[in-house]
Scaffold this active site. Structure first.
Site, PDB file in Angstrom:
ATOM      1  N   GLY A   1      -9.037   4.018   6.838  1.00  0.00           N
ATOM      2  CA  GLY A   1      -8.930   5.472   7.058  1.00  0.00           C
ATOM      3  C   GLY A   1      -7.687   5.713   7.328  1.00  0.00           C
ATOM      4  CG  PHE A   2      -6.403   6.601   9.951  1.00  0.00           C
ATOM      5  CD1 PHE A   2      -5.886   7.811   9.872  1.00  0.00           C
ATOM      6  CD2 PHE A   2      -7.661   6.479  10.538  1.00  0.00           C
ATOM      7  CE1 PHE A   2      -6.579   8.865  10.219  1.00  0.00           C
ATOM      8  CE2 PHE A   2      -8.605   7.419  10.699  1.00  0.00           C
ATOM      9  CZ  PHE A   2      -7.916   8.898  10.707  1.00  0.00           C
TER      10      PHE A   2
ATOM     11  CG  MET B   1      -8.625   7.165   2.308  1.00  0.00           C
ATOM     12  SD  MET B   1      -7.680   7.406   3.741  1.00  0.00           S
ATOM     13  CE  MET B   1      -6.710   5.796   4.032  1.00  0.00           C
TER      14      MET B   1
ATOM     15  CG  ASP C   1      -5.272   2.372   0.545  1.00  0.00           C
ATOM     16  OD1 ASP C   1      -5.986   1.613   0.738  1.00  0.00           O
ATOM     17  OD2 ASP C   1      -4.135   2.161   0.936  1.00  0.00           O
TER      18      ASP C   1
ATOM     19  CG  HIS D   1      -9.414   0.227  -0.686  1.00  0.00           C
ATOM     20  ND1 HIS D   1      -8.652   0.154   0.632  1.00  0.00           N
ATOM     21  CD2 HIS D   1     -10.723   0.392  -0.511  1.00  0.00           C
ATOM     22  CE1 HIS D   1      -9.626   0.186   1.557  1.00  0.00           C
ATOM     23  NE2 HIS D   1     -10.883   0.155   0.925  1.00  0.00           N
TER      24      HIS D   1
ATOM     25  N   GLY E   1       0.855  -2.191   4.135  1.00  0.00           N
ATOM     26  CA  GLY E   1       1.523  -0.837   4.177  1.00  0.00           C
ATOM     27  C   GLY E   1       2.639  -0.460   5.050  1.00  0.00           C
ATOM     28  CB  SER E   2       2.852   0.398   8.673  1.00  0.00           C
ATOM     29  OG  SER E   2       1.992  -0.439   9.068  1.00  0.00           O
TER      30      SER E   2
ATOM     31  CG  ASP F   1      -6.393  -2.812   2.979  1.00  0.00           C
ATOM     32  OD1 ASP F   1      -5.395  -2.607   3.645  1.00  0.00           O
ATOM     33  OD2 ASP F   1      -7.091  -1.973   2.299  1.00  0.00           O
ATOM     34  N   GLY F   2      -5.026  -4.503   6.065  1.00  0.00           N
ATOM     35  CA  GLY F   2      -5.240  -3.778   7.365  1.00  0.00           C
ATOM     36  C   GLY F   2      -4.228  -4.680   8.313  1.00  0.00           C
ATOM     37  N   GLY F   3      -3.246  -4.063   8.953  1.00  0.00           N
ATOM     38  CA  GLY F   3      -2.553  -4.650  10.205  1.00  0.00           C
ATOM     39  C   GLY F   3      -1.842  -6.145   9.539  1.00  0.00           C
TER      40      GLY F   3
ATOM     41  CG  MET G   1     -11.280   3.391   1.858  1.00  0.00           C
ATOM     42  SD  MET G   1      -9.757   3.563   2.876  1.00  0.00           S
ATOM     43  CE  MET G   1      -8.669   3.364   1.355  1.00  0.00           C
TER      44      MET G   1
ATOM     45  CB  SER H   1      -0.800  -0.272   1.250  1.00  0.00           C
ATOM     46  OG  SER H   1      -1.590   1.329   1.464  1.00  0.00           O
TER      47      SER H   1
ATOM     48  CG  HIS I   1      -3.775  -1.566  -1.623  1.00  0.00           C
ATOM     49  ND1 HIS I   1      -5.098  -2.175  -2.008  1.00  0.00           N
ATOM     50  CD2 HIS I   1      -4.460  -0.923  -0.662  1.00  0.00           C
ATOM     51  CE1 HIS I   1      -5.957  -2.087  -1.219  1.00  0.00           C
ATOM     52  NE2 HIS I   1      -5.642  -0.997  -0.795  1.00  0.00           N
TER      53      HIS I   1
ATOM     54  CG  MET J   1     -11.836  -2.884   4.870  1.00  0.00           C
ATOM     55  SD  MET J   1     -10.307  -2.200   3.843  1.00  0.00           S
ATOM     56  CE  MET J   1      -9.498  -1.461   5.024  1.00  0.00           C
TER      57      MET J   1
END
Ligand code: DX5
Ligand code: ZN
Length: 214
Positions: free
Chosen positions: A140-141, A35, A33, A64, A195-196, A173-175, A66, A6, A31, A135
């Protein structure tokens, strides 16, 4: 396992450098994002950035959205060379029509579910979609903690896909990190967004390769 890093966690002051890293990595997609500050409590980037990224990125774009009314942006996304267009189920009252329009435009149609939206909401379109994006954080973050319940959700989605002979791929997606990624791989996920975990690591290309090996 396929991997879709991401861009949200990239260095926006050095986007060309970070996209070059993606281009030379084993990643399967990039990816993006988008928003709007309405559907989610944050604003990221829009077409000036997407079009610039598209010019230099050699990986297929996994967009993606949002945003509310995502169906308004089918044509601009097609022109930007998007491979997968993901819309949220929660903002599409005419989801069946929107899926058809995305596919008619020559893109793969992805439908995204928030953590609070059950898999059963897709029962009547599961044979029409190319991909479902689960998700595993509230959108959002970047950098949020993985919601453990998402593993069960991926298993339920895998059952629905198998039972209906759908060809839909499962993206999450996420974490995502090596630990949560392993749980998701066992539950039946096909594509992991990260992402992170990728951009915050000392060696992003090696991190992408490690997720890919799951
Ligand atoms: C969150 C975005 C994600 C985000 C993931 O709303 O949809 O794609 O970049 O970030 P990590 O992998 O850090 O949770
Ligand atoms: Zn995303």
């Amino acid at each position: 396992m396929q991997v879709s890093p991401s861009l949200l966690s990239a260095d926006f002051a050095n986007l060309a450098r970070d996209i070059e890293m993606i281009n030379s990595s084993e990643s399967d997609y990039l990816h993006l994002d988008v928003m709007d500050g309405v559907f989610v409590p944050n604003i990221s980037f829009g077409f000036p950035v997407i079009n610039a990224v598209s010019k230099i990125c050699t990986k297929p774009l996994d967009v993606h959205l949002m945003i509310v009314e995502p169906q308004k942006w089918i044509e601009p996304l097609r022109k930007a060379g998007t491979r997968i267009m993901n819309v949220h189920q929660e903002v599409c009252p005419h989801l069946h029509r929107t899926i058809g329009q995305i596919k008619e435009a020559g893109m793969e149609a992805g439908v995204t579910l928030n953590p609070a939206t059950p898999v059963v909401m897709l029962e009547d379109v599961i044979r029409d979609v190319d991909l479902v994006l689960i998700m595993s954080v509230n959108p959002g973050f970047g950098g949020q903690s993985f919601i453990e319940h998402s593993v069960e959700k991926v298993k339920r989605l895998r059952e629905l896909i198998d039972r209906t002979n759908s060809k839909a791929k499962i993206e999450v997606d996420g974490g995502v990190n090596l630990e949560t990624g392993r749980l998701l791989a066992d539950a039946g996920a096909d594509i992991l967004v990260a992402g992170s975990y990728v951009f915050g690591s000392a060696d992003p290309k090696a991190t992408i390769a490690s997720l890919r090996a799951l």
